[in-house]
Design a protein around this motif. Sequence first.
Motif, mmCIF file in Angstrom:
data_model
loop_
_atom_site.group_PDB
_atom_site.id
_atom_site.type_symbol
_atom_site.label_atom_id
_atom_site.label_comp_id
_atom_site.label_asym_id
_atom_site.label_seq_id
_atom_site.Cartn_x
_atom_site.Cartn_y
_atom_site.Cartn_z
ATOM 1 N N GLN A 624 15.689 70.635 99.969
ATOM 2 C CA GLN A 624 15.799 69.583 98.950
ATOM 3 C C GLN A 624 16.313 70.125 97.624
ATOM 4 N N ILE A 625 15.891 71.322 97.244
ATOM 5 C CA ILE A 625 16.202 71.880 95.922
ATOM 6 C C ILE A 625 16.819 73.270 96.080
ATOM 7 N N PHE A 626 17.946 73.470 95.391
ATOM 8 C CA PHE A 626 18.571 74.788 95.354
ATOM 9 C C PHE A 626 18.520 75.319 93.924
ATOM 10 N N ILE A 627 17.918 76.492 93.748
ATOM 11 C CA ILE A 627 17.922 77.162 92.450
ATOM 12 C C ILE A 627 19.047 78.180 92.472
ATOM 13 N N ILE A 628 20.046 77.975 91.589
ATOM 14 C CA ILE A 628 21.239 78.833 91.587
ATOM 15 C C ILE A 628 21.192 79.776 90.393
ATOM 16 N N THR A 629 21.210 81.051 90.657
ATOM 17 C CA THR A 629 21.274 82.057 89.605
ATOM 18 C C THR A 629 22.580 82.821 89.735
ATOM 19 N N GLY A 630 22.906 83.564 88.701
ATOM 20 C CA GLY A 630 24.148 84.339 88.732
ATOM 21 C C GLY A 630 24.588 84.684 87.332
ATOM 22 N N PRO A 631 25.564 85.573 87.207
ATOM 23 C CA PRO A 631 26.035 86.025 85.891
ATOM 24 C C PRO A 631 26.671 84.898 85.090
ATOM 25 N N ASN A 632 26.762 85.107 83.788
ATOM 26 C CA ASN A 632 27.542 84.203 82.953
ATOM 27 C C ASN A 632 28.993 84.227 83.417
ATOM 28 N N MET A 633 29.643 83.063 83.328
ATOM 29 C CA MET A 633 31.059 82.910 83.701
ATOM 30 C C MET A 633 31.316 82.998 85.198
ATOM 31 N N ALA A 634 30.248 83.060 86.006
ATOM 32 C CA ALA A 634 30.454 83.201 87.456
ATOM 33 C C ALA A 634 30.855 81.879 88.109
ATOM 34 N N GLY A 635 30.546 80.754 87.460
ATOM 35 C CA GLY A 635 30.958 79.453 88.007
ATOM 36 C C GLY A 635 29.814 78.575 88.478
ATOM 37 N N LYS A 636 28.618 78.778 87.914
ATOM 38 C CA LYS A 636 27.472 77.951 88.333
ATOM 39 C C LYS A 636 27.681 76.486 87.964
ATOM 40 N N SER A 637 28.118 76.234 86.734
ATOM 41 C CA SER A 637 28.343 74.848 86.283
ATOM 42 C C SER A 637 29.448 74.175 87.084
ATOM 43 N N ALA A 638 30.472 74.942 87.441
ATOM 44 C CA ALA A 638 31.576 74.387 88.230
ATOM 45 C C ALA A 638 31.098 73.928 89.596
ATOM 46 N N ILE A 639 30.158 74.688 90.193
ATOM 47 C CA ILE A 639 29.621 74.295 91.506
ATOM 48 C C ILE A 639 28.844 72.993 91.390
ATOM 49 N N LEU A 640 28.053 72.856 90.327
ATOM 50 C CA LEU A 640 27.290 71.623 90.120
ATOM 51 C C LEU A 640 28.237 70.426 89.999
ATOM 52 N N ARG A 641 29.235 70.578 89.145
ATOM 53 C CA ARG A 641 30.186 69.475 88.931
ATOM 54 C C ARG A 641 30.957 69.158 90.212
ATOM 55 N N LYS A 642 31.313 70.213 90.934
ATOM 56 C CA LYS A 642 32.107 70.039 92.159
ATOM 57 C C LYS A 642 31.388 69.134 93.156
ATOM 58 N N ILE A 643 30.092 69.366 93.368
ATOM 59 C CA ILE A 643 29.331 68.574 94.331
ATOM 60 C C ILE A 643 29.341 67.111 93.921
ATOM 61 N N ALA A 644 29.108 66.844 92.625
ATOM 62 C CA ALA A 644 29.078 65.460 92.132
ATOM 63 C C ALA A 644 30.434 64.787 92.309
ATOM 64 N N ILE A 645 31.508 65.490 91.950
ATOM 65 C CA ILE A 645 32.846 64.909 92.029
ATOM 66 C C ILE A 645 33.240 64.623 93.476
ATOM 67 N N ILE A 646 32.906 65.519 94.385
ATOM 68 C CA ILE A 646 33.230 65.296 95.807
ATOM 69 C C ILE A 646 32.520 64.053 96.327
ATOM 70 N N ILE A 647 31.258 63.857 95.934
ATOM 71 C CA ILE A 647 30.512 62.669 96.371
ATOM 72 C C ILE A 647 31.132 61.407 95.794
ATOM 73 N N ILE A 648 31.509 61.443 94.524
ATOM 74 C CA ILE A 648 32.162 60.277 93.903
ATOM 75 C C ILE A 648 33.454 59.940 94.631
ATOM 76 N N MET A 649 34.266 60.955 94.918
ATOM 77 C CA MET A 649 35.513 60.720 95.644
ATOM 78 C C MET A 649 35.245 60.106 97.011
ATOM 79 N N ALA A 650 34.235 60.631 97.714
ATOM 80 C CA ALA A 650 33.916 60.130 99.051
ATOM 81 C C ALA A 650 33.498 58.669 98.999
#
Length: 862
Positions: A624-650
């Motif tokens: 149900q819940i994914f906790i995403i960690t990683g370095p700055n600039m690695a692309g964590k925010s992009a992954i979050l946005r990507k999932i939302a945008i793909i669902i909207i497109m679908a």
Amino acid sequence: MKIKMNIITPLIKQYNEIKKKFTNTIILFRVGDFYEMFGTDAIKCSKVLNIVLTKRKNKGNTNSHVELAGFPHHSINNYLPKLVKAGFKIAICEELEKKNTKERGLLKRGVTEIITPGVVTNSDVLDAKTNNFLCAIFYKNYKTQLGISFLDISTGEFLVGEGNQNYINIIINKFLPKEIICPQTKEKDIKSILNNNILSKNIHLQGLEDFVFDFDSSYKYLIQHFKTNSLKGFNIQKLGLGISSAGAICSYVCNICNYKISHINCIKKISLENSLNIENFSLENLEIISSKNEDALTLLKVLDFTKSPMGGRLLKKWLIFPLKDINKIHYRQNILYEFLNQKQIIKSIRNKLKKISDLERLSAKIVNLRANTYDLLLLKKSIKNIIEIKKILSRSSSNILKNLAKEIINCNKLYNTIEKVLYEEAPKKINVIKPGISKELDKLRTLVIEREQTILKICERERKQTGIKNIKINSNHIFGYYIEIKKPTKKIKVPKHWKIQQTLAKVERYISEELKNHEIKIKLAQESILKIESKILEDLTCFLLENVKYNQRNAKVIAKIDVMISLAICAKQNNYICPKVNNSFNLYIKDGRHPVIEAQIHSQGAKAITYIANDILFKKNEQQIFIITGPNMAGKSAILRKIAIIIIMAQVGSYIPASYAEIGIIEKIFIRVGASDNISIGESTFMNEMNETASILNNISERSLILLDEIGRGTSTYDGISIAWAIIEFLHNHPNQPFVLFSTHYHELNNMKNYYIRIRNRSISVKKINKQIIYTRKLLPFGCKNSYGINVAKIAGIPKTIIERSKKIMTCLKKMKKINSHIKYKIIKKNIENLNINTLTLASAQSFLKHIKFLFKKQENK
């Protein structure tokens, strides 16, 4: 503002009388070949339009004056958009009679059109692919329920709704009206609502008399307009506040702005229940339609290959209101599939689409009798291409495309009528009607031709009689017909019956009685021609007015075809796939890519760079819940946005950037990414973050997707960790079990997976080669323990001395943390030993033990 009495002239007196009726309005006052503004109007316009501000002196009092500014009447399309965008209400005051050179006196003038930011039909002001909505808001208690309506006078779209402040803010941000009207007594409250809405900062507010919003008058007006006994057929019967706002918006457009609305044949209820709900701050964060950065690429720009204005506007609506109805989503997917397999059909239809003008806005012009000959020719061309599109779809082997063809209404009669009446060539003010329509018109045209031929014969005769070979007979709108000869010509040669009219540097111009007689007859004939042609055009417009609903229906079908082809082209170019959309509570995206970032990479010509795709798998009762960690600039925010945008497109019905996807319908998307102060209302970054997070936590449904980025970072470390932990725990234990992606730099949160069964850890991988950080952008199935912040600072160009000092400080802090942890370990042990179990309640004991267990586990890991 009224001009002072001590400097009144007849013209200014006339201006003042008109200004009395149109307060808070810029008057564009026609004086000959110019539109002029006086007094405060002139001062305001000179600043906005960057034109010269002058002063006109009073003849009777040379010490007094009035401010004056103006521009040529033929330049109005250059200046009008600037005034509208500045938020001005504009009244165009024209000369209602022609000037007679033999008589002196003041011409009659009157306001022929009122333009406001929300009431515009001028194509030079409007954005072709964006609706221009006027909004009305009415309420009795703004803290409970409000009514709202939207009207785009240029396209005929009319919508109404009712809800609380949150509902009002959501739909204002979705429709982004250019102007809002409300009762004058409620302006202050409406301003407070808009001040809390970042996206509504450019909306102009207009207060009206309270009686305009009277329910009984509004209800009566609406049923009379739609010619119905009630409003039940539109499903708005119970929206009392909404009906009041809808009636007011019609009154404003018709009675104040003097527009006709007979092309508005439907009013729709605005329902958020039928579409994927995207909160205001989520819509802004995802950059679906627009971005804070004007030059930024948005999802709309990536998907928009539309050729028609109607298609561009419809695509935007689809992205703002993604579907929840699976059958409708599958219907769009099926059409998209057929177009993808009909390459030649796409090519043929797109060639036709680009020749179709804005049928919806042309219809509005026809209704308001503002369509000129050029507009009618555009309509004819558009209808012709719509007929061709219908034929192309009808010949398809696909039943789906054949059914789409059936939705297009046959408009051959409309096309044939315009074709029969109007010439195809560029329109003129006269001689636009084809021969054979009016015998009298044909006779007058023959008369004009004969007179013009006679004038040519007069020219030849005068050359022979006078011996002047360079004689020409020309005409202009000032002198009419005249005889022109070059200088120097001996005066002896000039006949006595010629009268000098004008002397220029190289030529002299003369008139004769004979020439003037022919000119008078030609002018009289041309005036008669103009009257007859105007009557024929009026009859043609009335015929088109009676059939305007067919053009409106076809506009909607053409828009849908245009959008589906646009999505097909985008899918083909970017290798998108068709997602499996169903009613399950699972969400699986394999090799998902961010469509906007991928498009940016391609636009920069970086074809060698491959977008790193990632997988995500949500299962309601397992992951149900994914906790995403990683370095700055690695692309964590992009992954979050990507999932939302793909669902909207679908859920729009589009194909998506992935290799496979199975998507259970999502009802709500909440995304909290980035941090910003709301200084205007005294909110800090952290307060703004908590407000948005609270809104998310209080509106969760069982089909919600929540994307949270760095929650808690705006306060101290321990406060932040505690808040983040508690929020994740709340979401995990929530009965609706929403899907959650939570990105963070609090690595302590990785331990939550040991205590909560539906929490999983993910991290963005990096490689460290020769002390250099390489971002691989790949999502890994475990947590990360390092944020590499100092490395990012180094890349950013922070001085080397600071970087080295940072490393030493970090080493010291880590040692101190271990010492503190050891001390805390001893304190905890002592507290446990001294604990009186008999004084503990069951709930407090469980909570205490869970916390102690966590701390011991954390200590062991260190």
